[in-house]
Design a protein around this motif. Structure first.
Motif, mmCIF file in Angstrom:
data_model
loop_
_atom_site.group_PDB
_atom_site.id
_atom_site.type_symbol
_atom_site.label_atom_id
_atom_site.label_comp_id
_atom_site.label_asym_id
_atom_site.label_seq_id
_atom_site.Cartn_x
_atom_site.Cartn_y
_atom_site.Cartn_z
ATOM 1 N N ARG A 1 0.833 -1.206 0.000
ATOM 2 C CA ARG A 1 0.000 0.000 0.000
ATOM 3 C C ARG A 1 0.865 1.252 0.000
ATOM 4 N NH1 ARG A 1 -1.345 3.393 3.897
ATOM 5 N NH2 ARG A 1 -0.852 2.008 5.639
ATOM 6 N N LEU B 1 -10.371 0.175 -2.872
ATOM 7 C CA LEU B 1 -10.024 -0.658 -4.025
ATOM 8 C C LEU B 1 -10.195 -2.147 -3.717
ATOM 9 C CD1 LEU B 1 -6.821 1.110 -5.397
ATOM 10 C CD2 LEU B 1 -9.114 1.137 -6.379
ATOM 11 N N ARG C 1 -7.904 -9.947 -5.409
ATOM 12 C CA ARG C 1 -8.089 -8.551 -5.819
ATOM 13 C C ARG C 1 -6.770 -7.781 -5.673
ATOM 14 N NH1 ARG C 1 -9.809 -4.966 -8.991
ATOM 15 N NH2 ARG C 1 -10.427 -3.011 -8.066
ATOM 16 N N ASP D 1 -4.578 -8.572 -8.542
ATOM 17 C CA ASP D 1 -5.018 -7.861 -9.740
ATOM 18 C C ASP D 1 -4.596 -6.391 -9.695
ATOM 19 O OD1 ASP D 1 -6.194 -10.234 -10.566
ATOM 20 O OD2 ASP D 1 -8.215 -9.638 -9.969
ATOM 21 N N LEU D 2 -4.726 -5.767 -8.542
ATOM 22 C CA LEU D 2 -4.373 -4.348 -8.397
ATOM 23 C C LEU D 2 -2.887 -4.096 -8.574
ATOM 24 C CD1 LEU D 2 -6.554 -3.370 -5.317
ATOM 25 C CD2 LEU D 2 -6.869 -2.604 -7.667
ATOM 26 N N THR D 3 -2.070 -5.017 -8.087
ATOM 27 C CA THR D 3 -0.618 -4.825 -8.144
ATOM 28 C C THR D 3 0.011 -5.509 -9.353
ATOM 29 O OG1 THR D 3 -0.266 -6.738 -6.716
ATOM 30 C CG2 THR D 3 -0.430 -4.584 -5.648
ATOM 31 N N ASN D 4 -0.818 -6.228 -10.114
ATOM 32 C CA ASN D 4 -0.342 -6.906 -11.319
ATOM 33 C C ASN D 4 0.807 -7.861 -11.014
ATOM 34 O OD1 ASN D 4 -0.949 -7.317 -13.980
ATOM 35 N ND2 ASN D 4 0.396 -5.714 -14.735
#
Length: 66
Positions: free
Chosen positions: A13, A26, A51, A54-57
């Motif tokens: 984060r 998010l 999730r 997905d957010l941090t790839n």
């Protein structure tokens, strides 16, 4: 183990330059719950970990658990 995972989530984060409120939105959780997770008092569900991936790839398991 919960504490280590919580610290890693907090580091992710912070590296994204996001507040707890922004990051929690998010993920679909409350800022208060995110704080609990970051302190190692609870864990994110598998769905929320997905999730986060997905957010941090990235691969969450590699980035968070290892």
């Amino acid at each position: 183990m919960k504490k280590q995972i919580g610290l890693r989530i907090k580091n992710i984060r912070e590296n994204m330059n996001m507040s707890k409120e922004e990051f929690s939105k998010l993920l679909g959780i409350s800022g208060q719950y995110l704080g609990i997770v970051e302190r190692g008092k609870s864990c994110l569900s598998i769905e929320k970990l997905k999730r986060l991936c997905d957010l941090t790839n990235t691969s969450c398991l590699a980035k968070i658990i290892i």
